[in-house]
Scaffold this active site. Sequence first.
Site, PDB file in Angstrom:
ATOM      1  N   GLU A   1      34.048  30.036  -3.891  1.00  0.00           N
ATOM      2  CA  GLU A   1      35.374  29.607  -3.443  1.00  0.00           C
ATOM      3  C   GLU A   1      36.075  30.774  -2.757  1.00  0.00           C
ATOM      4  OE1 GLU A   1      38.887  26.935  -5.310  1.00  0.00           O
ATOM      5  OE2 GLU A   1      38.582  28.865  -6.295  1.00  0.00           O
TER       6      GLU A   1
ATOM      7  N   TYR B   1      41.122  27.161   3.409  1.00  0.00           N
ATOM      8  CA  TYR B   1      40.435  27.049   2.116  1.00  0.00           C
ATOM      9  C   TYR B   1      38.978  26.702   2.387  1.00  0.00           C
ATOM     10  CZ  TYR B   1      38.940  25.237  -2.424  1.00  0.00           C
ATOM     11  OH  TYR B   1      38.254  25.014  -3.585  1.00  0.00           O
TER      12      TYR B   1
END
Length: 403
Positions: free
Chosen positions: A210, A122
Site C-alpha cells: 500500500e 492512492y
Amino acid sequence: MNIHEYQAKALFRDAGVEVQEGVHCTNVEQALAAYDSLGSKTVAVKSQIHAGGRGKGNLYHPDSGKLAMEGGVKVATSREEVEEFASNILGHRLVTKQTGPSGKLVSNLYVEAGCAIAHEYYLALLIDREEDSVLVMASTEGGVDIEEVAESTPEAIYKAWVDPLVGLQDEQKGALADSLGLSGTAHASFVEMIGSLTSIFIDRDCSMIEINPLVRTEDGTMVALDAKISFDDSASFRHPWRADLRDPSEESDIEVRAREHGLSYVDLDGNIGCLVNGAGLAMATMDVIKLYGGEPANFLDIGGGADRESITTAFGIILEDPRLDGILVNIFGGIIRCDMVASSIIEASEEIELNIPLAVRFSGTNHSEGKQILDDCDLDIITASTLAEAGEAIVKVIGGTSQ
C-alpha cells in the site's frame, strides 16, 4: 508479517521504484545527523510502527500518559524542529485508529527528504482470493482514508486483476495510468513503477503493498511517499531473508509465543476470545461476534491439524488477556476431530480453572460426539449448532448487546 516503512522503501529502491532519500534513526542525535546529510531544507520526521494512521495519531508520555505531541508524522524545516519532533516521537506511545487505546511505543524514526508534490494518489496491491488474482487498486484521492473514498465516491477507485502466473500486462499498466489522468512523463513513470511493484508483490510473496500517498512531483515523476508491505507468512520458508526484517518489539509477547507453537495469533481490542481452526473461519467468527454487538479480543487460528497440546496451549494464551469476559470456540472438523477438541477443552478448562463463560460450536468430523461430551461434563459450557447461535449466545451471556 509486517515491516516498517523504511524497510519497505529499501525493497522499493532495490527494485527501481522511485522513493525519496531517507535515513533510519533510533535516537535524536541520528535524526539530527540525518537532517544534515540529506541536504534538504524540508524533511519529514516519521514514526515507525506497524500500524496505519500515523499522521493523524497522537503521541503520549509512556509513564504519565500526558499528550506529548499531535501527529506521528511531522514536516520539519529546521534542525531545531527535527530535534523537537524526534524528541517527542522516540520513546513515546503513538495512538492511532489502528493501534487501539494503548498505542505502540515508538523506537524507530525515518527522516526523509522533502518532496515537491503536485498531486497525491492512492495505490495498493492485494490478494483477491475470490478471483485467485492480485488486485491492483488506484485512486486519484490519495492522502486520505481509502475507506472514506470507497464509501463516499466508490467510482474514484480503479481496479485491475493480475494473474500471478502471467503478470501485469502492458495494456493494464496503461489503463491504470489513464484512470489516474496521467500523461507524458508521469504516465511513463507510473507504468514503470506499477510493473516493478507487481514484480515485488509476486516474487516476494506479499499479501499487501500500500502506498498512500503516491505522489506526482512538479516535474512529473511518480514517487512512493509512503510504503506498507505485508508478507504471506505461509511462504516464509521460501524467503529466509525475511527474518532480518522482523521487529519483535512490534509484536506482543503473546503473539511471539503463539508463533513459536505454530499458532496464528493477533491481539485485538475486544473482550471475547476466539479459538478457531482456519483463517477464513476465524474471520467469519469475528464478524459474527460484531454482528451481535460484541468485540473480538483476538484472532487465533490453531490450524487444521491441531492436536491436544496445541489446543491446551491456545487456551492458555487466550486466557492471559485480562480483558476477557468470554470465549467462543468455533471448530470445523476435517483432519481434526471435534470429540478430541471437546476433551481438550475440558482438560484445559480444569487445568487453568476457567471462570468465564465459554460457548462452543462444532461442525464436521465427530461434531455430535464432541457436543455430547461437552453437554455431559460438569463445566458450564454453552454448546450451539450454528455459528450464529454461538455468537449471539456468548455476547448475551457476558452482558453485551444483541441485534
